[in-house]
Structures are given as C-alpha cells and as structure tokens.
Scaffold this active site. Sequence first.
Site, short mmCIF file in Angstrom:
data_model
loop_
_atom_site.label_atom_id
_atom_site.label_comp_id
_atom_site.label_asym_id
_atom_site.label_seq_id
_atom_site.Cartn_x
_atom_site.Cartn_y
_atom_site.Cartn_z
CB VAL A 90 68.31 25.54 73.87
CG1 VAL A 90 67.10 26.42 73.91
CG2 VAL A 90 68.39 24.66 75.12
CB ALA A 91 70.48 20.44 72.04
NE ARG A 92 75.81 22.07 67.53
CZ ARG A 92 76.18 23.10 68.27
NH1 ARG A 92 75.26 23.85 68.85
NH2 ARG A 92 77.45 23.39 68.43
CG ASP A 113 73.14 12.05 79.96
OD1 ASP A 113 73.87 11.23 79.38
OD2 ASP A 113 73.51 13.21 80.22
CG HIS A 115 72.43 29.07 67.73
ND1 HIS A 115 72.95 28.11 66.92
CD2 HIS A 115 72.83 28.76 68.98
CE1 HIS A 115 73.66 27.24 67.64
NE2 HIS A 115 73.60 27.63 68.90
CG LEU A 116 68.79 34.68 70.34
CD1 LEU A 116 67.60 35.51 70.79
CD2 LEU A 116 69.91 35.58 69.81
N GLY A 117 71.05 30.93 72.57
CA GLY A 117 71.30 30.25 73.84
C GLY A 117 72.44 30.83 74.65
CG ASP A 177 68.31 29.32 70.51
OD1 ASP A 177 68.01 30.43 70.03
OD2 ASP A 177 69.43 29.07 71.01
CE LYS A 229 80.68 21.31 82.98
NZ LYS A 229 81.86 22.18 82.76
CB VAL A 230 72.89 22.99 79.18
CG1 VAL A 230 71.62 23.77 78.86
CG2 VAL A 230 74.11 23.82 78.81
CD GLU A 265 71.68 27.15 63.94
OE1 GLU A 265 72.70 27.81 64.23
OE2 GLU A 265 71.02 26.54 64.79
#
Length: 633
Positions: free
Chosen positions: A319-321, A260, A369-371, A345, A240-241, A350
């Site tokens: 912006v994943a992990r 993917d 971590h503002l995603g 991010d 999705k992202v 963390e």
Amino acid sequence: MAALQNSSLHAAATSSLNSSSSVVSKTSADRIPCKSMPFAASAFVSKNLALSSRSLKNFSACSVLQKPTVGISSEISGTAREPSKRGQDTKPTVLVAEKLSEAGLEVLRTLANVDCSYNLSPEELCAKISQCDAIIVRSGTKVTRQVFESSRGRLKVVGRAGVGIDNVDLHAATEHGCLVVNAPTANTVAAAEHGIALLSAMARNVSQASAAMKQGKWLRNKYVGVSLVGKTLAVMGFGKVGSEVARRAKGLGMHVVAHDPYAAADRAHAIGVDLVTFDEAISVADFISLHMPLTPTTNKVFNDESFGKMKKGVRIVNVARGGVIDEEALVRALDNGVVAQAALDVFTEEPPSKDNKLVQHEKVTVTPHLGANTVEAQEGVAIEIAEAVAGALKGELSATAVNAPMVPARVLSELSSYVLLAEKLGRLAVQLVAGVSGVKVVKLTYSSARAADDLDTRLLRAMITKGLIEPISDSFVNLVNADFVAKQRGLKITEEKVPSDGSPGQPLDSIQVQLAHVESKFASALSESGDIIVQGKVKNGIPYLTKVGAFSVDVSLEGSLILCRQVDQPGMIGKVGSILGSENVNVNFMSVGRTAPRRKAVMAIGVDDEPPKETLKRIGEIPAVEEFVFLKL
C-alpha cells in the site's frame, strides 16, 4: 505511500534500501527563525539558474510569504502584474482544482475567495491560473512549468492534498517563487487499516471466493486460507503507516519485525517490534507489508534477487508505491511459487492497463489505490492542506513545505559551491553507516577565517540534513523544514565554528561531518573515538573530499566514489585503474592518503559511472585491498 516519518535517523544499513552503496570487507526546529525579505526571483533565475539545477532545487533563503494586501502584492514576487480587477476585495483567490471536503473549504473561506473548478483541462487551467494566488490539487491535476509561467507571477502557493508531489514541478515552483505544501499525516490510520484489510483478505482468499460465488460457484475446498496468528510479518518502512500496521498486526497475534534505516530502536521495542536488516527481514517473513517511499534507492528494490532470498510461499502486501516492486519479477515469483499471493493497492503505472498481468493474476488481490479513501481521512486531509495553504497566504512558514521561497542572488552566489559540498558530505556520511543501531548524534564543524557572527550556517546545516535524510526517504528537506525534520527523527545536530588561517574573502575553509557512536561499512572512515568523519572543502568552485576518518585524501566529489583501504605498495593505482578501464569506467580523479610509507593507505577514486558488480568484486579480490566501498553522490 507512507513517508518514513516520526522516527530517529537510522543508518542506511546493509540492505537493498541502500543499494546506492556497495561494500566488501575482508576484515571483520522547530521552525527556523527568519527575516522577511524580497524573493528576488528575477535575479535568481537570470544569475543563478545553473546553481539551482545543480543543487538548490528545494532551497532558498528564509524569505517568507508576506501578508497580502491586494491578494498577494507584486512586491513579494518582484514581478509586475496587472492591477487588480477585484475592486475593494482584498482577499486572495484559491483555486480548488479537485474535490475537497466541505470542512477544508470552510477553512479557506475564512481567508480567501474559493473557486471550485474541477476537471479542468491543461489549457483551461493555464487560462484560469493568472487570476489565482493559490491552487489545491490531489494527484489528478498536473501543476507544470507551463502553469507557473501562465500565472504571470501571481501564483504563490500550491497545496497538494496528500503526500506525493509527483504531479507538481518543484523546480518550476521554486524558480517562480511559489511555495509547495502537502498534507502528509491525515491519512495515516486509513492507509494502515487498508493494509491490514488486504493482509486478511489475501490470507483468506476473500476477493477470489467472492468473485466465484457471484459466478454461481461454491468452491470451499479451493479457497482454503492460512492463519495470521503466530506468523512473522516483516514491515518494510517503519514510519507512521508502517508502525500503525505493526500495532494492528501484533493485535492479531503476529510476530513483527521491521526494517527502516531511520526507525528508532527504542520506539520499535516499545510496541514489541524487532528492527533487523533488509535481508533478514525478507528471509524470515511469512508476510511482507511495504511502507517505504519511492526513491532512486528503493526503485524496484523488490526484484528477482530479493524474491530469491524469501521463504517459499511468502505473501506480500503493498500500500506504499508501485515502483518499489519490479512487477515483471513479481509475476515470475508468483508463477514459480516463491510468492504464494500478493495484495496490491498501488502500481507502477496508475491506472494499470487492462491486460496488466498482476491485475489479472489469480493469486493477486487488487484495489484501485484506496489507501487514503475513507470519509474520515479525506476530511482530515482537506483540513490539513487548507490550514497549510491559508497559513502560507498569511505569511507563515509551514512544517509541511516541500520547497522554499527564493534566496537573494547575493547569498546564493557566495554559498553556492559550499551548499553543494554540504549536501554531498551528508550523502557520503550516511552511506558509510552500517548496522541497525542508528544515527542519533551529528556534529558539524565549520572552519572559517571569518568571525563566528559573520557566518550564517543555517543553509549549510539544512543541506547536510538533506544529504543525510533524502537518499532513503521521500521527505523533501529544505531550509524551511530541515530542523523540524531532524527533530522529528530524533536527530541531534550540534555545530562548531573554528578559526582558520584562510582568507576572510571566502566564507569557509572546510566543513566536517561527524556521526557519533555508529558502525561503519568502511572501517577506515572511523576516527579513534569510533565516529565516522568526512571532511571537505571547495577548490575553484568544485567540492572536494579531503578527509575520511584519519586519512587525508583529495578527490573531487563529482559522479561517484570508490574508497579502498589497502596495503601501501607499488602498482596498486595501476591495478585498480586497469580493472576499471577494462569495463570502460572512466576515472575522473584519484588520490591516496597513507599513515606511513609501505603501511596502510586509503585510495579515493572518482568515477563517472557506476561500475558493474563484477568489476567491484574484482577490485575486492586484489590481495592488497583490505576493504572497499562504492558510494553514489
């Protein structure tokens, strides 16, 4: 982190996303209908705890959360608890342990008493939880085994406002008959927008230039950026992202490729994206944007070896992990110029330590971590998780459930070994697939002496789906959501039950998994029709692989597996065994199937540990070995 969602099931192809398998070749549901039943949690824990730890961490029969009378009745959990002290109040109580928007709270208040208690210590949470039927958390509150034990059987639903459930003990939740649901869709646009924001800010040195100006420095010549238009962006994870990032990047004039193992080629082509292998994606990219889940397969998949395959001067956004990047390797790549810049991010730990080298690196743009942190996303997540928790408390099954209620002990006792076999056959089959054409059709064949009406295959089908999808996804597949997840990925599963001469006392004689119209890393796994076929059975409670393609084998599905196609000749078992023995790799089982004496044969070798790459290479260099593949089970 973006789950790899809303895409057809694609093969775990020739990429580091599939590092669970190594290969060398010398030749070219919608919801499931269920019946309500007691949880039988106590019986499960006492009689089937070993089974749960082996294979059923997220599984159970189709028990559903029944409608509450006084809160949620003790009959559901099978656990006695103290009489209610709430008088005539029949509403359940939902503890909201971290901030949730008012829109979500309003949804909950239509059904339940809502207790908003933030920043609870672990001790305070354990003291309060016995008065709660459900709890909603974000990432800051840990729902541990101690929390479930302290609830004394009352806690029935845990809602995670977001995607990741790292802070919830799923094993303990399942053992205590507690449903865990999450909210995986509401923050999609916010995460994609943040990815594009970081991409642009990195390319134009926005954060560095801003910091310099605040120090009174005017450094126009130092912070010369690069243009995005005409550059190649590799989107790693086209869920999705990832797909939303690709759409926006196309609007910026970028050429987009994606990798993917589950993405549908037609869906990618519809927005002008080319699906390629992992190595091709990272080697052609000017920019790389990460949107893959963190799984054992993807852990530190971006490492020294991966960076060595990239263009010099590549730029990376994550912006994943944090765990998908080897942070020390990234520092080295930044220092030697292989990676020109990075925008992060997320981090392995963390919040990161104050002296974290990436955070302090001049070439790195960082955010905490503002995603998902937009007003709109936070409200959407709040509503999504509130609706999931409210539905569960009313006895409804949720498509976002990441575990399921308990299976009655009798059913588990009969199917336990077959459930393990089903999952391992799924894991084995998906690791054999190569290329980017993708898996779209799966046929499952059950051989049984019982009448077809006497064999309920829903749990087995769900476990095979779990084996096919979970190794390279952060989706948690269970009996509640298996058909939904398969349909979401465009995976068509058909089932056939065929009679056998076995004993009706055993539910099954064998299970066969057939992946239609795919390429294979191990050509011998293909049938005459071009489909990958693996088949197995249970002997003395242990799952065995009995067929690969047209070759019959007989090897225990424990540990990991090496499959070799060879010229059938004396001494082959000794040669391979000696190579493994020289590296202290223990062989637990070995079997050879052949077409005829002195012709072609397939050797299946069970090993306790993963052999070093050099050892596998030595096996491939044996003249009589035509191809081989290593598979983690």
